[in-house]
Design an enzyme around this catalytic site. Structure first.
Site, PDB file in Angstrom:
ATOM      1  CB  CYS A  32      -2.051   6.540   2.471  1.00 34.14           C
ATOM      2  SG  CYS A  32      -2.977   5.319   3.397  1.00 34.14           S
ATOM      3  CD  GLU A  84      -1.822   2.328   1.446  1.00 36.16           C
ATOM      4  OE1 GLU A  84      -1.584   3.114   0.498  1.00 36.16           O
ATOM      5  OE2 GLU A  84      -1.808   2.670   2.617  1.00 36.16           O
TER       6      GLU A  84
END
Length: 522
Positions: A328, A294
């Protein structure tokens, strides 16, 4: 209680309301307790050994840089190799432990973390600069991950009952999910408990053993988790705690022939480097290494003229500036239809100016960014933003003995500008004007990332088209683009946001296992 009943009973951990005086005082007491333990030395965990090294990673409080959180021993390549051998040895027995028994370790750890929730949160308030709500949500997510993945492993162990294979006369066919081997887990600093716990326990409950290399800015909270797993009796060598340099320890383990998988959360640049290094086959390697990555995002919110503009403005500010934009999933871009553009930016400016800045331990909404490097980089982006757009509010340093930056908003920014294309990972928001809602979606999609997004509208036809055309792994309608819940919002993104490995979803554990079909003639 049957396995199937246990699996279906998952409920997300509740968030604590700190406007209630009792809860606020409980957190203050936990912070005071943790502050009394500052400056301790923490060892590596390699199999049965606790190793103190001369080389150390010193964790400091980003909100008050005079305070040392702890001094954590630092692994080198020799110690990383020792940890690899310990993990390989432990794997031979751990892989044979029944799934239900492996899951019980996670259930026990979740229960203990629940009992000590404020203490875990207090460490993050001091080490990561989170306010009370952000830290509490981080701990709650860690508990959720352990509960959810434990149940998922039990479900997968009964896969032939819940998802039976097609019957074939004269054969007994079974599908089982077996572990991969030894994995390297590299979690980030921004969710230093939740993501660290989620990545590690997913691998472990699936029957793998782990080399855990925590983020160098938040190693103390990671050690607290490792100590908790030791407390619940997890066998030695299943989790090996080896903080160290990415260039030295990280690269060494990524290229190691016995590494079966790498689970990584962090920047695009580091994720791509890991992917490249892992793609090469080392001498003696007999598998293709699996990458679960990720890698961040450049997320945004689209607002059309039919939207609830007050709700949209609140979502834009919360998405951009929650935990100083260090997520994020943070909404660092907004695209507003021109007929309501001025009204929305006025609301965003008003809400942003209300954000109070100060020490996280005093529960200010806006705290510090994580370290000097981030501080310098974000301030550089703000200077770039001043050349690419019009400064609406913020734009500089904020007071305090730490890494404080004002929540900053730029308007009239071109969608192709640097501050709209590059991940800043700080409290910086860029806003662009769109002719209409379709152009706003096109502007949103103009990025190499694809993690989270939000679309604000009251028009059902537009919402339906947005659901099809907004290209990201997690799309939210009429709500902020941060705050994914385990089990409800499986989390992972497209393009340079990673491998779309949906953490907190029903297929996540499959990434840490391999399916074996056995067929027996009867």
């Amino acid at each position: 209680m049957s396995a199937v009943t246990k699996v279906s009973s998952f409920v997300n951990e509740a968030f604590v309301d700190f406007s209630v005086e009792e809860n606020r005082k409980a957190m203050e007491a936990a912070i005071a307790k943790v502050k009394g333990e500052l400056g301790k030395d923490y060892p590596l965990h390699i199999g049965a050994r606790k190793v103190m090294t001369e080389a150390r990673i010193v964790s400091i409080n980003p909100g008050d840089v005079n305070h040392v959180i702890g001094s954590v021993s630092k692994a080198d390549q020799a110690l990383a190799e020792e940890a690899m051998q310990a993990a390989l040895q432990a794997f031979e027995s751990w892989k044979k432990v029944p799934a239900r028994e492996r899951a019980e370790y996670l259930f026990k750890a979740a229960e203990l973390m629940r009992e000590r929730k404020h203490e875990f949160s207090a460490v993050m308030i001091l080490e990561a600069g989170k306010n009370y709500a952000e830290a509490d949500a981080d701990t709650a997510e860690a508990i959720d991950f352990m509960e959810f993945y434990a149940r998922e492993m039990i479900r997968l162990s009964h896969i032939n009952e819940t998802q039976p294979l097609t019957k074939v006369a004269g054969e007994d066919n079974n599908l089982t999910y077996i572990p991969l081997g030894v994995g390297v887990v590299i979690p980030p600093w921004n969710f230093p408990l939740a993501i660290c716990v989620g990545m590690t326990t997913a691998a472990v409950v699936a029957g793998n053993t782990v080399l855990l290399k925590p983020a160098s800015t938040t190693p103390v909270i990671a050690h607290k988790f490792v100590a908790l797993m030791e407390e619940v009796g997890l066998p030695e060598g299943v989790i090996n705690f080896i903080p160290g340099s990415g260039a030295e320890v990280g690269d060494y383990l990524t290229t190691h022939p016995k590494t079966r998988f790498i689970s990584f959360t962090g920047s695009k640049e580091v994720g791509l480097r890991i992917n490249k290094l892992a793609a090469d086959t080392a001498q003696g390697q007999i598998w293709i290494k699996r990458i679960i990555a990720e890698m961040g995002g450049k997320d945004g919110i689209v607002v059309d003229e039919t939207a609830d503009l007050e709700a949209a403005a609140q979502a834009i500010v919360a998405s951009a500036f929650g935990f100083q934009g260090q997520k994020c999933s943070a909404g660092s871009r907004a695209f507003i239809v021109e007929s309501v553009y001025d009204e929305v930016i006025e609301k965003v400016a008003e809400l942003t100016k209300q954000l109070a800045s100060g020490l996280p331990e005093n529960n200010y909404y806006t705290g510090p960014v994580i370290d000097q490097s981030s501080y310098d980089r974000i301030l550089q982006y703000i200077e770039i933003g001043k050349t690419e757009g019009r400064l609406l509010t913020g734009g500089g340093k904020a007071p305090g003995n730490g890494y404080y930056i004002e929540p900053t908003v730029f308007i009239d920014v071109d969608g192709s500008s640097r501050i709209m294309q590059e991940e800043i990972f700080g409290p910086v928001l860029g806003i662009s004007k769109a002719k209409n809602w379709k152009e706003a979606i096109a502007l949103y999609n103009n990025t190499e990332f694809g993690l989270t997004g939000a679309f604000f509208s009251s028009n059902e036809e537009r919402i339906a088209e947005a659901l099809d055309t907004v290209h990201c792994g997690n799309l939210y309608i009429n709500r902020k683009c941060t705050g994914a819940l385990v089990g409800a919002h499986p989390f992972g993104g497209f393009n340079m946001s990673g491998t779309d490995s949906k953490a907190g979803g029903h297929d996540y554990l499959l990434l840490f296992t391999q399916a074996k079909l056995t067929s027996r003639k009867i």
